[in-house]
Design an enzyme around this catalytic site. Sequence first.
Site, PDB file in Angstrom:
ATOM      1  N   SER A 102      -2.729 -13.098   4.320  1.00 14.22           N
ATOM      2  CA  SER A 102      -3.568 -12.173   5.067  1.00 14.22           C
ATOM      3  C   SER A 102      -3.178 -12.185   6.533  1.00 14.22           C
ATOM      4  CB  SER A 102      -5.038 -12.560   4.920  1.00 14.22           C
ATOM      5  OG  SER A 102      -5.851 -11.844   5.820  1.00 14.22           O
ATOM      6  N   ALA A 157       0.375  -1.946   8.942  1.00 14.16           N
ATOM      7  CA  ALA A 157      -0.278  -0.948   8.089  1.00 14.16           C
ATOM      8  C   ALA A 157      -1.377  -1.551   7.234  1.00 14.16           C
ATOM      9  CB  ALA A 157       0.759  -0.275   7.179  1.00 14.16           C
ATOM     10  N   LYS A 204      -9.922   9.131  11.601  1.00 16.03           N
ATOM     11  CA  LYS A 204     -11.330   8.744  11.529  1.00 16.03           C
ATOM     12  C   LYS A 204     -11.737   7.842  12.687  1.00 16.03           C
ATOM     13  CE  LYS A 204     -11.643   9.294   6.522  1.00 16.03           C
ATOM     14  NZ  LYS A 204     -10.377  10.027   6.437  1.00 16.03           N
ATOM     15  N   VAL A 231      -3.506  11.357   3.834  1.00 16.73           N
ATOM     16  CA  VAL A 231      -2.153  11.337   3.277  1.00 16.73           C
ATOM     17  C   VAL A 231      -2.199  11.803   1.829  1.00 16.73           C
ATOM     18  CG1 VAL A 231      -0.168   9.899   2.738  1.00 16.73           C
ATOM     19  CG2 VAL A 231      -1.481   9.477   4.822  1.00 16.73           C
ATOM     20  N   GLY A 268       0.810  -1.208   0.000  1.00 17.74           N
ATOM     21  CA  GLY A 268       0.000   0.000   0.000  1.00 17.74           C
ATOM     22  C   GLY A 268       0.844   1.260   0.000  1.00 17.74           C
ATOM     23  N   ARG A 272     -21.121  11.721   1.847  1.00 16.37           N
ATOM     24  CA  ARG A 272     -21.379  10.297   1.713  1.00 16.37           C
ATOM     25  C   ARG A 272     -21.821   9.727   3.050  1.00 16.37           C
ATOM     26  NH1 ARG A 272     -15.582   9.002  -0.828  1.00 16.37           N
ATOM     27  NH2 ARG A 272     -15.078  10.167   1.063  1.00 16.37           N
ATOM     28  N   SER A 320      -1.921   9.381  -1.539  1.00 15.97           N
ATOM     29  CA  SER A 320      -2.108   7.955  -1.315  1.00 15.97           C
ATOM     30  C   SER A 320      -3.277   7.450  -2.150  1.00 15.97           C
ATOM     31  CB  SER A 320      -2.364   7.670   0.165  1.00 15.97           C
ATOM     32  OG  SER A 320      -3.582   8.257   0.583  1.00 15.97           O
TER      33      SER A 320
END
Length: 624
Positions: free
Chosen positions: A342, A364, A410, A449, A292, A547, A452
Amino acid sequence: MIYRLVTAMTRWQKQCVFAATDAVVAAASILLAVVLSASVRGEPAALAPAMPLALCMAFAAIVLTWSLGLPQVKLNAFEMRSAARAAVLAMLVTVAGIGLDEILGTGIALGQHVIAGLILLILTVSWRLLLLNLTSEIYRRGKPRMRVLIYGAGQTGRQLAAALRHDQNVYPVAFLDDNPTLQSLVIGGLRVHAPSVVEDLVRSRRIDRIVLAMPSISTPALSRIAHGLRHVGVEVHALPSFAQMVGQAGVPMRAAPVPLDSLLGRSQLEADLPAVGDAYTGRRIMVTGAGGSIGAELCRQILACDPQCLVLVEQSELALYTIDKELAELGVKPTIVPVLGSVLDGPAMAEAMRRHRVDVVLHAAAYKHLPLVETNPIAGLENNVLGTKVLAEVARDAGVDRFILVSSDKAVRPTNVMGASKRLAELVVQDLATRSGRTRFSMVRFGNVLGSSGSVIPLFEEQIARGGPVTLTHPDVTRYFMTIAEAARLVLLAGSFARGGDVFVLDMGASVPIRRLARQMIEGAGYTVRDAANPDGDIEIRITGLRQGEKLHEELLISPDMLTTPHVKILRAQESFLSEFETANAMRALRAAIDDRDEAAARAVIARWVEGIAAPAVSETLRR
């Protein structure tokens, strides 16, 4: 066969043909002049006395045309200056004819010589133009050419059509233009059509490409035209003006886009952040979500610290391949181990930590795109919460020295599932921190960020490049921003400062109004904003509405009680957390909801256990 014959001829052979044709035309012109004069007088034409003069004039034409360099002029380069040479040739041949007539005594009148000169001029130019069209048709039929439709019959379009006429690989077919006064006209030999018939033209005229030759209009308008042509099934290319291509003085050029760092609303911190190499030099480090935006930057900065081993954990095969390839091409000394899997796979994570004797885990990996997690709450909660729990417990059991969770602003009084999942992940890590012997658990929380994947900056850039509109959820929405490099450095600093259970927060300065950011990016790219005050602007900022679960303003802290760290810009928040019993109950209820794929039950867990959750999220839970 004709195509092969034409293409097989050498340049010298073609020049000889041109000179011979000029000679034949010179002889024919004097004979035609005699015939025309006789027909005007009603007398029969006496061509026999004129034949010797015609032959002499043909010879003179050969000498003069070579002297003037007419045979060396390529057909597709024949223009007004070459036509002037043809006029000089006609004049000189006429003068030579008058002199030869005196010598030979053929008795041709002076007026006939003048008429012959005019005929010679017309024929010299005409046969070249006729031959040019003929050879163009031969080349077109004998060799496949790209058939081009030119959008814009203005100066640039006409210049392009004229240039393409001389190209053996491209064939201009017709013009398109929005101006009704030009439609149905023939300009430069090409008919101008209305854009509404473009599909029929593409199909009937076998068009391969459409070229937009309208450099005077704004790029957003050009982008909208190109976007409207995407359904016709051919390539669409835009052409700058010739003045722009050569950088002519006075021709306006587009401004460069605003550097992303200038949109922070504060000074950058990369230069201010202290070195973190001591905490990672010679260590064995695992980074989850290594493919990522944040994970990849963490890997790059960790390599600069000279670790002993770097383990890359990523569930996306393409993302893992990309970052592994990038790091391998740097030719660095540390061992780089890609692990495809995972964080929910506890045995696989435990095996990776045991085999590579991991000292530090930087977690992360997370689903972070708010709308996607909001519409897929079970997947988001399972990956972000249970995945963190599995990985953190494996790290504790493996005796890892440090575990750093990458969190989000968030998570503060969340109004959406993504934010709530990050806060639950923090609660899991905080609980483990109170009962961990060796492993030091900590969290780092930051805002949006810049650049990103999925962030607002790339979205705005894409919309501006497409010609707009730039979409904004609310005119008053604000966000905190930081660069990818700052975010990665903050995570690494958190690992070096950690004492256990810490939540580190960057002093991100003032929040940035997204409407102002959108205007800055539009104007920084050289365009103007189209609004009520400027209806002729280039790009519109369109309000789409918040949203589901989206906040108007983000926060960074729950508690106002802040502690300092060795760096003045990095603060430590002492957050409240659940007890071991409460955490166990919350995780048990969440796992049951996930196993049953029960969204209502999962949202109920959020409403009960996430402190400070905003009213919209609670009401949504109750409504469901």
